[in-house]
Design a protein around this motif. Sequence first.
Motif, PDB file in Angstrom:
ATOM      1  N   MET A  60      37.278   3.514  45.566  1.00 33.38           N
ATOM      2  CA  MET A  60      36.044   4.197  45.154  1.00 33.38           C
ATOM      3  C   MET A  60      34.950   4.036  46.207  1.00 33.38           C
ATOM      4  O   MET A  60      34.020   4.824  46.251  1.00 33.38           O
ATOM      5  CB  MET A  60      35.531   3.631  43.823  1.00 33.38           C
ATOM      6  N   ALA A  61      35.045   2.983  47.021  1.00 30.78           N
ATOM      7  CA  ALA A  61      34.005   2.700  48.018  1.00 30.78           C
ATOM      8  C   ALA A  61      34.631   2.091  49.264  1.00 30.78           C
ATOM      9  O   ALA A  61      34.402   0.935  49.564  1.00 30.78           O
ATOM     10  CB  ALA A  61      32.970   1.755  47.437  1.00 30.78           C
ATOM     11  N   ASP A  75      31.285  -3.616  47.969  1.00 24.44           N
ATOM     12  CA  ASP A  75      31.759  -2.298  47.533  1.00 24.44           C
ATOM     13  C   ASP A  75      31.480  -2.083  46.050  1.00 24.44           C
ATOM     14  O   ASP A  75      31.022  -1.025  45.634  1.00 24.44           O
ATOM     15  CB  ASP A  75      33.272  -2.160  47.762  1.00 24.44           C
ATOM     16  N   THR A  79      28.987   0.743  44.339  1.00 22.90           N
ATOM     17  CA  THR A  79      29.571   1.714  43.416  1.00 22.90           C
ATOM     18  C   THR A  79      28.917   1.617  42.035  1.00 22.90           C
ATOM     19  O   THR A  79      28.547   2.635  41.438  1.00 22.90           O
ATOM     20  CB  THR A  79      31.094   1.503  43.294  1.00 22.90           C
ATOM     21  N   ARG A  83      26.704   4.565  40.251  1.00 20.60           N
ATOM     22  CA  ARG A  83      27.085   5.136  38.960  1.00 20.60           C
ATOM     23  C   ARG A  83      25.939   5.059  37.957  1.00 20.60           C
ATOM     24  O   ARG A  83      25.917   5.790  36.970  1.00 20.60           O
ATOM     25  CB  ARG A  83      28.311   4.417  38.391  1.00 20.60           C
TER      26      ARG A  83
END
Length: 151
Positions: A60-61, A75, A79, A83
């Motif tokens: 995701m990152a 990370d 993230t 979000r």
Amino acid sequence: MAVARTLEQFQARGYTVLTVQSCRRGLPLVPTGATMEATVSISAGQSAGLEHWTRFNPDMAPNGCGEGTRFCVSDYVRTFASRLGLELAAYNALDGQRLVPYQCVVARKEWEAVKDRFVEAFLLQKKAYRRANGGSTAPSFHADVQPRVVD
């Protein structure tokens, strides 16, 4: 300027150290959007718009702690904040000193601006994590901790 190695030195430079630990039953969760598939839902998050959650995936990152590192808090923090609609730059090193994977460093000014919302959401993440995994354990989050560097 001298290399920062203590909490006081990091703070004097305008940074704070964050840590996420105790992910014994899998990586922590991140909130999902309305169009994303949720791993777990909790009614406690409904009023905050944080009802649906999914397991964090390092993909995701990408650009964190490097090859072979399963989980990198910098990370995850980026993230998680993203979000929530927050801007928070998190780094896994400062002055060329790499922190252990469960710690990251953020600018104190940025952290102060987002910490209430971040911490509130992280507490909901703990509820969702326990619901998803069963049991009573969930990741812990702390700010202003002593930095631990990888030698």
